[in-house]
Design a protein around this motif. Structure first.
Motif, PDB file in Angstrom:
ATOM      1  N   TYR A  75       0.844  -1.195   0.000  1.00 58.05           N
ATOM      2  CA  TYR A  75       0.000   0.000   0.000  1.00 58.05           C
ATOM      3  C   TYR A  75       0.874   1.237   0.000  1.00 58.05           C
ATOM      4  N   ASP A  76       0.647   2.115  -0.984  1.00 54.13           N
ATOM      5  CA  ASP A  76       1.322   3.404  -1.063  1.00 54.13           C
ATOM      6  C   ASP A  76       0.279   4.421  -1.487  1.00 54.13           C
ATOM      7  N   ASP A  77       0.030   5.406  -0.636  1.00 51.39           N
ATOM      8  CA  ASP A  77      -0.998   6.396  -0.962  1.00 51.39           C
ATOM      9  C   ASP A  77      -0.519   7.407  -1.988  1.00 51.39           C
ATOM     10  N   GLY A  78       0.778   7.463  -2.244  1.00 54.02           N
ATOM     11  CA  GLY A  78       1.310   8.318  -3.297  1.00 54.02           C
ATOM     12  C   GLY A  78       1.496   9.761  -2.911  1.00 54.02           C
ATOM     13  N   SER A  79       1.321  10.098  -1.664  1.00 53.14           N
ATOM     14  CA  SER A  79       1.457  11.495  -1.255  1.00 53.14           C
ATOM     15  C   SER A  79       2.873  11.753  -0.760  1.00 53.14           C
ATOM     16  N   PRO A  80       3.397  12.955  -1.037  1.00 54.79           N
ATOM     17  CA  PRO A  80       4.707  13.300  -0.494  1.00 54.79           C
ATOM     18  C   PRO A  80       4.621  13.506   1.017  1.00 54.79           C
ATOM     19  N   ARG A  81       5.677  13.254   1.726  1.00 57.63           N
ATOM     20  CA  ARG A  81       5.687  13.424   3.180  1.00 57.63           C
ATOM     21  C   ARG A  81       6.234  14.798   3.513  1.00 57.63           C
ATOM     22  N   PRO A  82       5.803  15.493   4.537  1.00 59.57           N
ATOM     23  CA  PRO A  82       4.709  15.201   5.440  1.00 59.57           C
ATOM     24  C   PRO A  82       3.359  15.534   4.815  1.00 59.57           C
ATOM     25  N   VAL A  83       2.313  14.916   5.325  1.00 60.85           N
ATOM     26  CA  VAL A  83       0.971  15.074   4.776  1.00 60.85           C
ATOM     27  C   VAL A  83       0.221  16.135   5.570  1.00 60.85           C
TER      28      VAL A  83
END
Length: 154
Positions: A61-69
């Protein structure tokens, strides 16, 4: 976003899509940091249902958002329920024939790609067009709705 559903969980995910399709004409997918929310609202907005699939439900599972959210930066994708049903239309045989299913976001083509990998080396690819949607705000609090079931013991 990229999610890999193992063979044991494909039937559960498919049943969730089928039940949400009975409520509304559109299914909303919302990837968050550690879970995937799949929602449906009926046309009059009087009924809403959603499933929350934690990251451990998936093989990857990878939500694809850059960190931090940020708190309010979660993307939401709206798909046609009929198109989603085509992916999971034969659930009884799907758990025996399918190795895994990959759900990927193709941002360049505004599509969510469902790749169903079968045991004989066959890969079925479904390209579903999505629309980004605004968040749905619920004006009803759960605390104000008291539910009570009464039945006679006979």
């Amino acid at each position: 976003m990229k999610c890999v559903i193992p063979a044991l969980n494909i039937k559960v995910f498919g049943k969730a899509i089928q039940s949400l399709a009975k409520i509304g004409d559109e299914i909303s997918i919302e990837p968050t940091l550690d879970e995937l929310l799949v929602k449906a609202v009926n046309s009059t907005k009087s009924c809403m249902a959603y499933y929350c699939f934690k990251s451990r439900f998936f093989h990857h599972y990878d939500d694809g958002s850059p960190r931090p959210v940020e708190q309010n930066s979660t993307p939401r994708y709206r798909l046609s329920a009929k198109c989603c049903l085509n992916v999971f239309k034969s659930l009884n045989s799907m758990d025996k024939l399918v190795e895994h299913c990959v759900i990927k976001l193709n941002e360049s083509g505004s599509r969510i790609v469902f790749s169903v990998h079968c045991k004989q080396g066959i890969v079925k690819v479904y390209n579903l067009t999505y629309m980004e949607e605004d968040p749905l705000i619920c004006t009803l609090s759960k605390g104000s709705c008291a539910n009570m079931v009464k039945a006679n013991h006979r």
